[in-house]
Structure formats: structure tokens, C-alpha cells
Scaffold this motif. Structure first.
Motif, PDB file in Angstrom:
ATOM      1  N   THR A   1      41.663 107.132 100.860  1.00 35.01           N
ATOM      2  CA  THR A   1      41.591 105.778 100.297  1.00 35.01           C
ATOM      3  C   THR A   1      42.585 104.844 100.976  1.00 35.01           C
ATOM      4  OG1 THR A   1      40.912 106.702  98.176  1.00 35.01           O
ATOM      5  CG2 THR A   1      41.763 104.458  98.163  1.00 35.01           C
TER       6      THR A   1
ATOM      7  N   SER B   1      40.612  99.766 102.337  1.00 38.46           N
ATOM      8  CA  SER B   1      39.510  99.222 101.525  1.00 38.46           C
ATOM      9  C   SER B   1      38.409  98.555 102.336  1.00 38.46           C
ATOM     10  CB  SER B   1      40.031  98.244 100.468  1.00 38.46           C
ATOM     11  OG  SER B   1      40.857  98.919  99.557  1.00 38.46           O
ATOM     12  N   TYR B   2      38.312  98.837 103.619  1.00 37.66           N
ATOM     13  CA  TYR B   2      37.233  98.266 104.423  1.00 37.66           C
ATOM     14  C   TYR B   2      35.839  98.708 103.957  1.00 37.66           C
ATOM     15  CZ  TYR B   2      40.405  96.131 107.770  1.00 37.66           C
ATOM     16  OH  TYR B   2      41.362  95.353 108.368  1.00 37.66           O
TER      17      TYR B   2
ATOM     18  N   THR C   1      34.758  98.871 101.087  1.00 29.44           N
ATOM     19  CA  THR C   1      34.403  97.954 100.005  1.00 29.44           C
ATOM     20  C   THR C   1      33.860  96.644 100.554  1.00 29.44           C
ATOM     21  OG1 THR C   1      36.212  98.917  98.735  1.00 29.44           O
ATOM     22  CG2 THR C   1      35.271  96.875  97.896  1.00 29.44           C
TER      23      THR C   1
ATOM     24  N   SER D   1      36.482 101.132 109.815  1.00 29.14           N
ATOM     25  CA  SER D   1      36.916 101.973 108.709  1.00 29.14           C
ATOM     26  C   SER D   1      36.968 103.440 109.113  1.00 29.14           C
ATOM     27  CB  SER D   1      35.960 101.771 107.533  1.00 29.14           C
ATOM     28  OG  SER D   1      36.337 102.572 106.457  1.00 29.14           O
TER      29      SER D   1
END
Length: 183
Positions: free
Chosen positions: A67, A72-73, A75, A93
Motif C-alpha cells: 500500500t 495510492s496511484y 486509486t 504504480s
């Protein structure tokens, strides 16, 4: 000319697609959770309580590392303005996740060597290596699923969820069997 029947037909077609997509995601989630439940029962029999605890710590670190390393790419992939931008975010990512997971493993192993310790947070060298490799694989899997959701391929997202859990469970069970064979 009355266009209401055309609108109604298009609405029913879109609604059918939405219901099919939701059903596919539900079935995939249910099947993947059943795989994890079954694997947990098998793993509880294969591992001693302390080894099962080490496995749990390793998986927790792996999830956290996966994570953190992708920033958070995944997302952002469904939110991208174009499919090309979404694809670039997916690749970014994946690359970040792989490189930073391996780097985190190298730092952990280096800190163990510098401190002349056999373990780090209760994990020995092979477990740390497997944890980092698992985190790298998890980042690729997460980014791929985000891209598949972006392009609306929900059936493949469901299949990926099930196959990912089968792969993870199989690796853990084989590790348990090899551990028992070596003991």
C-alpha cells in the motif's frame, strides 16, 4: 417520431450491463473469500501457532508495504481522464511498487546485517525476502485490477481476485509443506 421506446431499450441494456457487472464482482468476491477461508483452515493445520503468527506478521507487513510503495496511484487509475493516462498510472504504480518493495527488503536485510541480528521484528532473512516479493506482486496485482476496472472488464477483475487468492494460498500451503519437510 417517438424516441421513448429507444431510450427505454438503451436504459434496459445499460441496466442489464450494470447488474451483470455487479453480479460478476459479487461472485468473484465471494469465491475469493471462500478460497481464503479454506486456505486458512489448511494453514492452521500445517503451521505451528508460532509459525502461523510469523506468517500473519509477514502478510501484514506485505500488505502495508504494498500500500505504501504505490503512493495510492491505483486509486487514481479509474479517475484518469483518458485510457492512455490510466495505463501510464498503472505502469507507474507497478514500477514504483516493485522497485520500492525490493528496496525496502534490501534496507531491512542491511539493517539486520549492521545490527548483527538474525531477525527483524521476529522475521528471519528468508521471510523478509518473501515478504518483499509478496508486496511487489501485490502491487502489480492491485494496479492491474484498477486498470481492468477502469476499462470495465469486471469479469476479469473477479477472475483476478479469485486467482490472486488461490496463488497466495497455494504459496503459503507449499511453504508450510516445505517447512514441515525441512523440520
Amino acid at each position: 417520431m417517438n424516441r421513448e421506446p429507444d431510450r427505454l431499450a438503451r436504459f434496459r441494456l445499460r441496466l442489464g450491463h450494470v447488474v451483470t457487472s455487479i453480479g460478476s464482482l459479487f461472485a468473484g468476491t465471494l469465491a475469493s473469500q471462500l478460497v481464503l477461508l479454506t486456505a486458512s483452515l489448511v494453514l492452521a493445520r500445517l503451521y505451528s501457532p508460532s509459525d502461523f503468527g510469523i506468517l500473519a506478521i509477514s502478510m501484514a507487513f506485505s500488505s502495508i508495504l504494498a500500500t505504501v510503495t504505490v503512493f495510492s496511484y491505483p486509486t487514481a487509475v479509474p479517475l484518469a481522464k483518458t485510457n492512455a493516462a490510466a495505463k501510464n498510472l498503472t505502469w507507474l504504480s507497478m514500477i514504483l511498487g516493485i522497485v520500492l518493495s525490493i528496496l525496502a527488503g534490501a534496507v531491512a536485510l542491511l539493517s539486520m546485517a549492521l545490527s548483527r541480528s538474525e531477525t527483524l521484528w521476529g522475521l528471519d532473512r528468508p521471510v523478509i525476502v518473501l515478504t518483499c516479493l509478496s508486496a511487489a506482486a501485490l502491487t502489480v496485482w492491485t494496479a492491474s485490477r484498477a486498470y481492468l476496472a477502469r476499462i470495465g472488464d469486471f469479469r476479469t477483475v473477479s477472475v483476478a481476485a479469485v486467482s490472486g487468492n488461490i496463488t497466495q494460498s497455494t504459496a503459503q500451503i507449499v511453504g508450510g509443506i516445505l517447512h514441515l519437510a525441512g523440520a
